[in-house]
Design a protein around this motif. Structure first.
Motif, PDB file in Angstrom:
ATOM      1  N   VAL A   1       4.838 -10.181  -2.958  1.00 31.00           N
ATOM      2  CA  VAL A   1       4.326  -9.449  -1.793  1.00 31.00           C
ATOM      3  C   VAL A   1       2.889  -9.829  -1.459  1.00 31.00           C
ATOM      4  O   VAL A   1       2.335  -9.362  -0.456  1.00 31.00           O
ATOM      5  N   TRP A   2       2.272 -10.672  -2.270  1.00 30.66           N
ATOM      6  CA  TRP A   2       0.846 -10.983  -2.185  1.00 30.66           C
ATOM      7  C   TRP A   2       0.393 -11.441  -0.805  1.00 30.66           C
ATOM      8  O   TRP A   2      -0.657 -11.047  -0.324  1.00 30.66           O
ATOM      9  N   ASP A   3       1.172 -12.258  -0.164  1.00 37.19           N
ATOM     10  CA  ASP A   3       0.768 -12.800   1.134  1.00 37.19           C
ATOM     11  C   ASP A   3       0.767 -11.744   2.240  1.00 37.19           C
ATOM     12  O   ASP A   3       0.083 -11.914   3.254  1.00 37.19           O
ATOM     13  N   GLU A   4       1.514 -10.680   2.060  1.00 31.54           N
ATOM     14  CA  GLU A   4       1.666  -9.680   3.114  1.00 31.54           C
ATOM     15  C   GLU A   4       0.974  -8.357   2.823  1.00 31.54           C
ATOM     16  O   GLU A   4       0.603  -7.634   3.753  1.00 31.54           O
ATOM     17  N   ALA A   5       0.827  -8.025   1.542  1.00 29.25           N
ATOM     18  CA  ALA A   5       0.307  -6.695   1.206  1.00 29.25           C
ATOM     19  C   ALA A   5      -0.371  -6.710  -0.156  1.00 29.25           C
ATOM     20  O   ALA A   5      -0.104  -7.589  -0.990  1.00 29.25           O
ATOM     21  N   LEU A   6      -1.236  -5.723  -0.372  1.00 30.49           N
ATOM     22  CA  LEU A   6      -1.885  -5.535  -1.661  1.00 30.49           C
ATOM     23  C   LEU A   6      -0.896  -4.826  -2.587  1.00 30.49           C
ATOM     24  O   LEU A   6      -0.495  -3.690  -2.322  1.00 30.49           O
ATOM     25  N   PRO A   7      -0.494  -5.466  -3.683  1.00 30.05           N
ATOM     26  CA  PRO A   7       0.474  -4.829  -4.576  1.00 30.05           C
ATOM     27  C   PRO A   7      -0.182  -3.714  -5.411  1.00 30.05           C
ATOM     28  O   PRO A   7      -1.282  -3.892  -5.955  1.00 30.05           O
ATOM     29  N   VAL A   8       0.491  -2.578  -5.519  1.00 37.31           N
ATOM     30  CA  VAL A   8       0.018  -1.459  -6.326  1.00 37.31           C
ATOM     31  C   VAL A   8       1.140  -1.027  -7.252  1.00 37.31           C
ATOM     32  O   VAL A   8       2.256  -0.763  -6.805  1.00 37.31           O
ATOM     33  N   LEU A   9       0.835  -0.959  -8.540  1.00 33.21           N
ATOM     34  CA  LEU A   9       1.822  -0.593  -9.552  1.00 33.21           C
ATOM     35  C   LEU A   9       1.575   0.841 -10.006  1.00 33.21           C
ATOM     36  O   LEU A   9       0.457   1.195 -10.377  1.00 33.21           O
ATOM     37  N   GLY A  10       2.602   1.658  -9.981  1.00 33.10           N
ATOM     38  CA  GLY A  10       2.477   3.041 -10.432  1.00 33.10           C
ATOM     39  C   GLY A  10       2.182   3.984  -9.290  1.00 33.10           C
ATOM     40  O   GLY A  10       1.678   3.588  -8.234  1.00 33.10           O
ATOM     41  N   ASP A  11       2.507   5.271  -9.513  1.00 32.30           N
ATOM     42  CA  ASP A  11       2.349   6.251  -8.440  1.00 32.30           C
ATOM     43  C   ASP A  11       1.179   7.197  -8.637  1.00 32.30           C
ATOM     44  O   ASP A  11       1.013   8.162  -7.884  1.00 32.30           O
ATOM     45  N   ALA A  12       0.345   6.977  -9.659  1.00 28.31           N
ATOM     46  CA  ALA A  12      -0.837   7.819  -9.838  1.00 28.31           C
ATOM     47  C   ALA A  12      -1.754   7.665  -8.632  1.00 28.31           C
ATOM     48  O   ALA A  12      -2.050   6.557  -8.209  1.00 28.31           O
TER      49      ALA A  12
END
Length: 337
Positions: A72-83
């Protein structure tokens, strides 16, 4: 061909500080700055709101595992986890400190497991973290403890385009520094620094310059005996081992442009002796890198700047430099195997 290393894990830092906006700005400049893929451990809403407040074009995408970050790097900032936490720039809170600590713990854990190539830490408020169970003096000590190392084996180096500097004593009162300096301390940390510059920075024979403690490096004992009794004997021991190390030099002469060209890193005796020249020369591109760890760790060399958070005034240069350095170190380690 060496496979690409895993993406970097970035901790959010205090959500009320400038960490979220400089992370967002770094992602927005990823192509221009040549930044390797990274993901953030938590704080999707904070990142999105911080970007909006600062006029940064940002899309956030939740990922289920670090391996999805590159997809997803080219389109969006990846975020892991729901905290997550509500975005209130400048308003420190216990909930915000808990999110910062959770993010730091998650990023470090993923780097240790090898799922992340390294960890880049955004600025924290240590006093706020202490209120939610953070017992270490700072993130460097936290990383040493979490990696199972003695704290003296994790060495702080400040690095910028103009200078690399290592403070041999860090968060101590100036009055305590003379009794903390020992021949063993200087030798131990110099060996760690030399090894890291070889393996993580590709400098085959690192040139190390050592500061004196006293004015004029003691001036033959007129202004103190530490140079003759502690620092010079440590340098001689290291020279006998084959290290390219010289000194002790007067602190007021070691950071001039001509002198800086003669060494790769300066060993300073105390915190401000290293950080003042680094911040004077390279404040907007200064990186705090921890040497001696089994994982890569870098951080922008500045604080949370609560007073300007959310106003679009924060310069992301140091975060970009920290990400770029972590990417380079990770790639070098991957090539080395």
């Amino acid at each position: 061909m060496t496979p690409a290393p895993p993406p970097l894990a970035v901790s959010l830092g205090d959500p009320a500080g400038i960490g979220p906006e400089i992370i967002a700005a770094a992602w927005a400049r990823r192509e221009h700055e040549g930044i390797a893929p990274f993901f953030v451990t938590g704080g999707a809403g904070v990142l999105s709101d911080a970007a909006k407040a600062c006029g940064i074009a940002l899309q956030v995408r939740h990922i289920e595992s670090p391996s999805q970050a590159s997809e997803v790097w080219d389109e969006a900032l990846p975020v892991l986890g729901d905290a997550d936490h509500s975005y209130e720039p400048g308003a420190v809170s216990e909930a915000g400190a808990k999110l910062a600590l959770h993010s730091l713990e998650a990023a470090t854990r993923l780097a240790l497991s090898g799922e992340a190539g390294g960890v880049v830490t955004a600025p924290i408020a240590k006093s706020e973290l202490a209120k939610v169970g953070f017992t270490q003096p700072g993130q460097t000590e936290y990383l040493a403890d979490t990696c199972g190392l003695e704290r003296h084996d994790a060495v702080m180096m400040l690095a910028g385009p103009s200078l690399r500097a290592v403070p041999l004593t860090i968060h101590h009162a100036l009055a305590d520094v003379p009794k903390l300096l020992t021949r063993e301390l200087i030798c131990h940390r110099a060996r760690i620094v030399a090894s890291a510059l070889q393996h993580d920075f590709g400098i085959e024979v690192p040139r190390i310059a050592v500061c004196g403690l006293n004015p004029h490096a003691g001036e033959d004992g007129r202004f103190g005996s530490e140079e003759a009794e502690i620092i010079a004997p440590a340098i001689e021991e290291l020279q006998a081992e084959g290290f390219a190390i010289t000194g002790p030099y007067p602190g007021d002469a070691l950071f001039t442009p001509r002198t800086r060209s003669t060494y790769d890193v300066a060993l300073a005796m105390y915190h401000d002796q290293a950080l003042i020249p680094l911040k004077a020369l390279d404040f907007d591109e200064g990186v705090n890198v921890t040497l001696g760890l089994p994982i890569v760790r870098t951080s922008p060399d500045h604080g949370t700047a609560f007073d300007i958070a959310g106003k679009g005034l924060a310069d992301p240069g140091a975060m970009i430099a920290a990400l770029r350095m972590a990417g380079e170190m990770t790639a070098r380690r991957a090539r080395r195997g």
